[in-house]
Write a protein that holds these residues in place. Structure first.
Motif, PDB file in Angstrom:
ATOM      1  N   ASP A 143       0.817  -1.221   0.000  1.00 49.03           N
ATOM      2  CA  ASP A 143       0.000   0.000   0.000  1.00 49.03           C
ATOM      3  C   ASP A 143       0.850   1.271   0.000  1.00 49.03           C
ATOM      4  N   LYS A 144       2.130   1.141   0.300  1.00 50.57           N
ATOM      5  CA  LYS A 144       3.005   2.315   0.220  1.00 50.57           C
ATOM      6  C   LYS A 144       3.175   2.781  -1.223  1.00 50.57           C
ATOM      7  N   THR A 145       2.876   1.917  -2.165  1.00 51.72           N
ATOM      8  CA  THR A 145       3.027   2.244  -3.594  1.00 51.72           C
ATOM      9  C   THR A 145       1.705   2.660  -4.234  1.00 51.72           C
ATOM     10  N   LYS A 146       0.697   2.938  -3.416  1.00 50.14           N
ATOM     11  CA  LYS A 146      -0.665   2.987  -3.971  1.00 50.14           C
ATOM     12  C   LYS A 146      -0.855   3.995  -5.101  1.00 50.14           C
ATOM     13  N   ASP A 147      -0.141   5.109  -5.096  1.00 49.89           N
ATOM     14  CA  ASP A 147      -0.321   6.095  -6.177  1.00 49.89           C
ATOM     15  C   ASP A 147       0.949   6.256  -7.006  1.00 49.89           C
ATOM     16  N   LYS A 148       1.763   5.198  -7.065  1.00 52.75           N
ATOM     17  CA  LYS A 148       3.092   5.328  -7.662  1.00 52.75           C
ATOM     18  C   LYS A 148       3.266   4.618  -8.998  1.00 52.75           C
ATOM     19  N   ILE A 149       2.328   3.754  -9.392  1.00 49.88           N
ATOM     20  CA  ILE A 149       2.683   2.861 -10.489  1.00 49.88           C
ATOM     21  C   ILE A 149       1.964   3.206 -11.785  1.00 49.88           C
ATOM     22  N   ALA A 150       2.336   4.347 -12.303  1.00 51.51           N
ATOM     23  CA  ALA A 150       1.932   4.772 -13.643  1.00 51.51           C
ATOM     24  C   ALA A 150       3.129   5.481 -14.241  1.00 51.51           C
ATOM     25  N   GLY A 151       3.475   5.135 -15.459  1.00 53.37           N
ATOM     26  CA  GLY A 151       4.648   5.760 -16.068  1.00 53.37           C
ATOM     27  C   GLY A 151       4.860   5.257 -17.482  1.00 53.37           C
ATOM     28  N   ARG A 152       6.051   5.520 -17.981  1.00 54.78           N
ATOM     29  CA  ARG A 152       6.368   5.055 -19.343  1.00 54.78           C
ATOM     30  C   ARG A 152       6.706   3.574 -19.291  1.00 54.78           C
ATOM     31  N   GLY A 153       5.952   2.781 -20.025  1.00 58.48           N
ATOM     32  CA  GLY A 153       6.248   1.366 -20.141  1.00 58.48           C
ATOM     33  C   GLY A 153       7.041   1.105 -21.401  1.00 58.48           C
ATOM     34  N   VAL A 154       8.008   0.187 -21.290  1.00 57.79           N
ATOM     35  CA  VAL A 154       8.765  -0.228 -22.477  1.00 57.79           C
ATOM     36  C   VAL A 154       8.766  -1.749 -22.520  1.00 57.79           C
ATOM     37  N   LEU A 155       8.362  -2.285 -23.642  1.00 60.69           N
ATOM     38  CA  LEU A 155       8.409  -3.734 -23.827  1.00 60.69           C
ATOM     39  C   LEU A 155       9.699  -4.121 -24.522  1.00 60.69           C
ATOM     40  N   LEU A 156      10.471  -5.005 -23.902  1.00 56.60           N
ATOM     41  CA  LEU A 156      11.606  -5.621 -24.598  1.00 56.60           C
ATOM     42  C   LEU A 156      11.211  -7.056 -24.916  1.00 56.60           C
ATOM     43  N   ASP A 157      10.954  -7.307 -26.184  1.00 55.97           N
ATOM     44  CA  ASP A 157      10.456  -8.623 -26.606  1.00 55.97           C
ATOM     45  C   ASP A 157      11.657  -9.503 -26.953  1.00 55.97           C
ATOM     46  N   VAL A 158      12.269 -10.045 -25.915  1.00 55.42           N
ATOM     47  CA  VAL A 158      13.510 -10.806 -26.093  1.00 55.42           C
ATOM     48  C   VAL A 158      13.257 -12.074 -26.913  1.00 55.42           C
ATOM     49  N   ALA A 159      12.105 -12.711 -26.687  1.00 51.42           N
ATOM     50  CA  ALA A 159      11.808 -13.930 -27.450  1.00 51.42           C
ATOM     51  C   ALA A 159      11.795 -13.624 -28.950  1.00 51.42           C
ATOM     52  N   ARG A 160      11.125 -12.549 -29.309  1.00 52.15           N
ATOM     53  CA  ARG A 160      11.060 -12.172 -30.723  1.00 52.15           C
ATOM     54  C   ARG A 160      12.458 -11.835 -31.257  1.00 52.15           C
ATOM     55  N   PHE A 161      13.203 -11.100 -30.470  1.00 50.44           N
ATOM     56  CA  PHE A 161      14.562 -10.723 -30.875  1.00 50.44           C
ATOM     57  C   PHE A 161      15.414 -11.960 -31.125  1.00 50.44           C
ATOM     58  N   LYS A 162      15.252 -12.979 -30.272  1.00 50.37           N
ATOM     59  CA  LYS A 162      16.035 -14.200 -30.440  1.00 50.37           C
ATOM     60  C   LYS A 162      15.426 -15.134 -31.485  1.00 50.37           C
ATOM     61  N   GLY A 163      14.293 -14.731 -32.036  1.00 49.15           N
ATOM     62  CA  GLY A 163      13.692 -15.530 -33.103  1.00 49.15           C
ATOM     63  C   GLY A 163      13.036 -16.817 -32.633  1.00 49.15           C
ATOM     64  N   VAL A 164      12.590 -16.849 -31.403  1.00 43.90           N
ATOM     65  CA  VAL A 164      11.936 -18.067 -30.884  1.00 43.90           C
ATOM     66  C   VAL A 164      10.541 -17.730 -30.366  1.00 43.90           C
ATOM     67  N   ARG A 165       9.733 -18.786 -30.332  1.00 44.61           N
ATOM     68  CA  ARG A 165       8.387 -18.595 -29.761  1.00 44.61           C
ATOM     69  C   ARG A 165       8.504 -18.319 -28.262  1.00 44.61           C
ATOM     70  N   ALA A 166       9.409 -19.016 -27.591  1.00 42.31           N
ATOM     71  CA  ALA A 166       9.622 -18.802 -26.160  1.00 42.31           C
ATOM     72  C   ALA A 166      11.051 -19.192 -25.832  1.00 42.31           C
ATOM     73  N   LEU A 167      11.660 -18.438 -24.925  1.00 39.30           N
ATOM     74  CA  LEU A 167      12.990 -18.817 -24.455  1.00 39.30           C
ATOM     75  C   LEU A 167      12.886 -20.158 -23.722  1.00 39.30           C
ATOM     76  N   GLU A 168      13.999 -20.889 -23.718  1.00 36.27           N
ATOM     77  CA  GLU A 168      14.013 -22.147 -22.967  1.00 36.27           C
ATOM     78  C   GLU A 168      13.835 -21.860 -21.476  1.00 36.27           C
ATOM     79  N   PRO A 169      13.091 -22.719 -20.765  1.00 34.88           N
ATOM     80  CA  PRO A 169      13.014 -22.553 -19.311  1.00 34.88           C
ATOM     81  C   PRO A 169      14.417 -22.572 -18.716  1.00 34.88           C
ATOM     82  N   GLY A 170      14.708 -21.625 -17.843  1.00 32.46           N
ATOM     83  CA  GLY A 170      16.015 -21.567 -17.188  1.00 32.46           C
ATOM     84  C   GLY A 170      17.030 -20.745 -17.949  1.00 32.46           C
ATOM     85  N   TYR A 171      16.703 -20.333 -19.185  1.00 32.82           N
ATOM     86  CA  TYR A 171      17.634 -19.492 -19.935  1.00 32.82           C
ATOM     87  C   TYR A 171      17.871 -18.185 -19.181  1.00 32.82           C
ATOM     88  N   ALA A 172      19.151 -17.832 -18.991  1.00 37.18           N
ATOM     89  CA  ALA A 172      19.475 -16.607 -18.255  1.00 37.18           C
ATOM     90  C   ALA A 172      19.667 -15.467 -19.245  1.00 37.18           C
TER      91      ALA A 172
END
Lengths: 277, 277, 277, 277
Positions: A143-172
């Motif tokens: 509740d300390k964050t109640k009026d804090k979470i609105a801002g510029r969102g940026v999506l980094l689509d790493v799966a798309r960048f790597k050319g895969v449907r989904a990264l392997e589980p556990g991939y760092a």
């Protein structure tokens, strides 16, 4: 990761004291009126992407860490409505329904507060883990964050960048992955941004319409981000439609509005974040 | 209000079929990409007003219609963290907390879905009230609105317009009151707006820091608005800070983002709406 | 009572170690096959007195120590039964209902386990209070008593002995009161008995059919009995009908069968004890 | 079983009206003071067999009919006890713990009330299924039996009689099986007895210490017994130790005391029945 390696990273990223000894919101301090006003200017098309998954009995929880899927039932339903002419008359035709829910606060799309993870007996900003008792979190609660979470969102689509449907589980995911993705997307990540990383992991479950075995063990990133960096962390975001839209129009930045429920002394909160473009 | 008078009003305001026989969101259809994009342009200062009240055991519910205040407890807390050197080593210093909640979906700041109120055995758009069973609402459930509730918000501060701290309980706000307020505030209410009406009622409870006897009997407005007009209705909004700000800068319109939790078959949802200026 | 006086009493009554260092049931060890078989011989008339109060929204809890009254709702009800001829045929006429409950384990007639009260950081038999964590009680939990709570019950009707409808709130019952009551009732209290003390307190609430303000602050007796003596303690027993019967037939001893729900790691349990005469 | 065959059986066993038009407890009427007093005489050795399974997150429910295993957590635990000398002094050394539970009323060892199953829209004694609404059962609720469930218990160990560890799933026990078992056990079943049938089914799950896939679809016996015969039905009884004891001493009759929790308008109740020998 060895304990030694983890501790070395902890020391590198630890932000304790950066916003004073009484701070309870960590990196959310980077969001300012200026960054928010600038983010709002990204809303030009009037499109909304709702990033919350359904609250449903068939959700992603399978019992790990005692979490379960939301249990939703009714106090009153259509079966209780006035039925006889006398009842209808008495109520002037009025009837209604009411419902309630039992749920872990981190069972669906969620924010983890800075009281969620401890490292060596400490929470964010050095508060003692003993401040989280069975009556909730005396420090760093959501509740300390109640009026804090609105801002510029940026999506980094790493799966798309790597050319895969989904990264392997556990991939760092590496820094190079993130920087490569940003460069390919022609987007710059700035101070105060709310960063969404798409791994594609969720698509595995959506494809087969079955969440079983979704929930995962915690990982070192939690320990670095939450108690040490002071990063309010989101999980289980539904990014598929947003990602498709970003790929289509080439715009990976937007206004992100993701209000937490102000649960007093709460550790987490379910959310339905809106990405507005 | 007599049954006769109520029915006359019902006929006047009923919107059934207006958006087709399968519609489940009613007047939210008035929000369009254009109205949303225009609303976003109102965010110039980067200020956030969180309109949700705390989820807390000392909240406004006192048992009417079986509703109770949120019950929040822990699965894991600081007392469960690794304590001995051996435990700490085994966990690499890691520990955590988790919490859960039991709550009526309409116990705090909330949206009422179009499945919440019936009139003569019917919900919005004419659906049978029997479609709301103990397993939830088969039609008009709150998750149908999951990406719909962001748009231009307009505050009509009727209490301020009338020159009182709070309207008397039971005072019936008239069209003249609303139009007078809008005129005095120099704001125009337009199709697609999310209208916030301030009565000042909540200030009585905030002043004395005691919510007892807050919850009220339903009123004819519910019957007109929800099943007949198809108006998704919000309640228990915390408007005090927003109202003060609007009075100070003279700007009563803003971007309102109030995502519902997408509760499958849900009748209501707790929310923390953001007014962004 | 002064801290000093309390500690003196604690030392007098403390039974730690009496049944070995691993004991978790305390004075329930006094119940033996012999005392139970003897108690069964008291059942001659075949009368049953159920001592549990209803599990109901209008119960004795008003929020003290976070406790609330049971919340009972349905998964399935009559409104969900097959209704059309086709549904009825498909189900072969079958239908059903199911319900669930949310409740504090000590909200109604109850056993307090030996994990319920601590004294100077210790539970019964010296176990550390830290063994009760948010995942429950690792020692002294109620399920340890699962097959232990049947034996000879003795009612001491102190209110009747003192000639009052109910003792004054806060009245401290003395040894002389208990011995006087037993003598007047011509009953002897023996090792292994389950002793029921009637104060008449509950009658105040039953008379006015309103439980508000029933729940009370803890008292020194709890501290002496539970962690120090090792006495599994019952509360909120409905004794009115049993007491009237005992007064009528002059028999204050009976078979008492009060099975706890075997809640794993539980601290308390709701019960419906049977006194069989 | 065909619908026709089922209906023929229904007509044969239906007891509606047998105890008057207002009856809500059915065959429990057969238990009388005489049968209870006689049963008590069976308690000669002072042995207790607790037939309830643990209330535990790893229980037999896997989601069928929305049922889940009990969820047990704490309001207060050892982590909340007074820790500093000042706190200890203020509390006079006192501390405590409290817990609560969320559970389906039929998730463990249980009684099904006569409101649990409907046949052709009717409950026991002909009451309309619509009397079970989201606020519970207006007729045939479990609290009507609150002081009724103590009497002579008889175990028929059919699995043992057939010489198997457990009957095959789906095996339909015949009258000949029951009579053969009783004869082999030299026990006579009498009016007013509480009959326990052992199939050995539970041993499959106890052997592997894993309840997954335990819960089963309802069967025709439910439809015959509950709404038509008026038989209050128990399920998921732990009979292994009792059965071993009966085989050892050849005594298959005992005092059975199985008090329901008096849940107002409840459909079922968890229980921990005691068989006393």
């Amino acid at each position: 990761m060895s304990e030694e390696a983890l501790r070395t990273l902890v020391v590198q990223v630890r932000n304790w004291g950066k916003w004073g000894p009484d701070d309870e919101i960590g990196t959310l301090n980077y969001i300012t009126p200026d960054t928010l006003a600038e983010a709002a200017r990204l809303v030009t098309a009037g499109r909304v992407f709702a990033l919350g998954i359904p609250l449903d009995r068939n959700g992603p929880q399978s019992g790990t860490r005692q979490r379960f899927n939301p249990i939703h039932t009714m106090f009153r339903d259509g079966g209780d409505r006035p039925r006889t002419p006398a009842q209808v008359a008495e109520m002037q035709g009025y009837g209604g329904s009411d419902d309630w829910i039992v749920m872990p606060l981190q069972c669906v799309t969620q924010w983890d507060s800075l009281a969620h993870i401890f490292y060596e007996g400490r929470m964010w900003n050095g508060y003692d883990a003993d401040l989280v008792t069975s009556s909730g979190a005396a420090k760093n609660s959501i509740d300390k964050t109640k009026d804090k979470i609105a801002g510029r969102g940026v999506l980094l689509d790493v799966a798309r960048f790597k050319g895969v449907r989904a990264l392997e589980p556990g991939y760092a995911i590496t820094v190079a992955d993130l920087e490569g993705t940003a460069a390919a997307q022609k987007v710059e990540v700035k101070r105060g941004d709310l960063l969404l990383i798409r791994t594609g992991h969720m698509s595995r479950y959506l494809d087969r319409n079955d969440w079983r075995h979704f929930d995962l063990d915690p990982n070192p990133f939690h320990v670095l981000a939450i108690p040490n960096m002071g990063l309010t962390l989101g999980e289980i975001f539904f990014l598929e439609e947003l990602a498709a839209d970003c790929a289509a129009d080439g715009r990976y930045a937007f206004l992100l509005v993701a209000p937490p429920l102000p649960v007093a002394r709460g550790v987490g909160t379910p959310i339905n974040p809106y990405a507005l473009k």
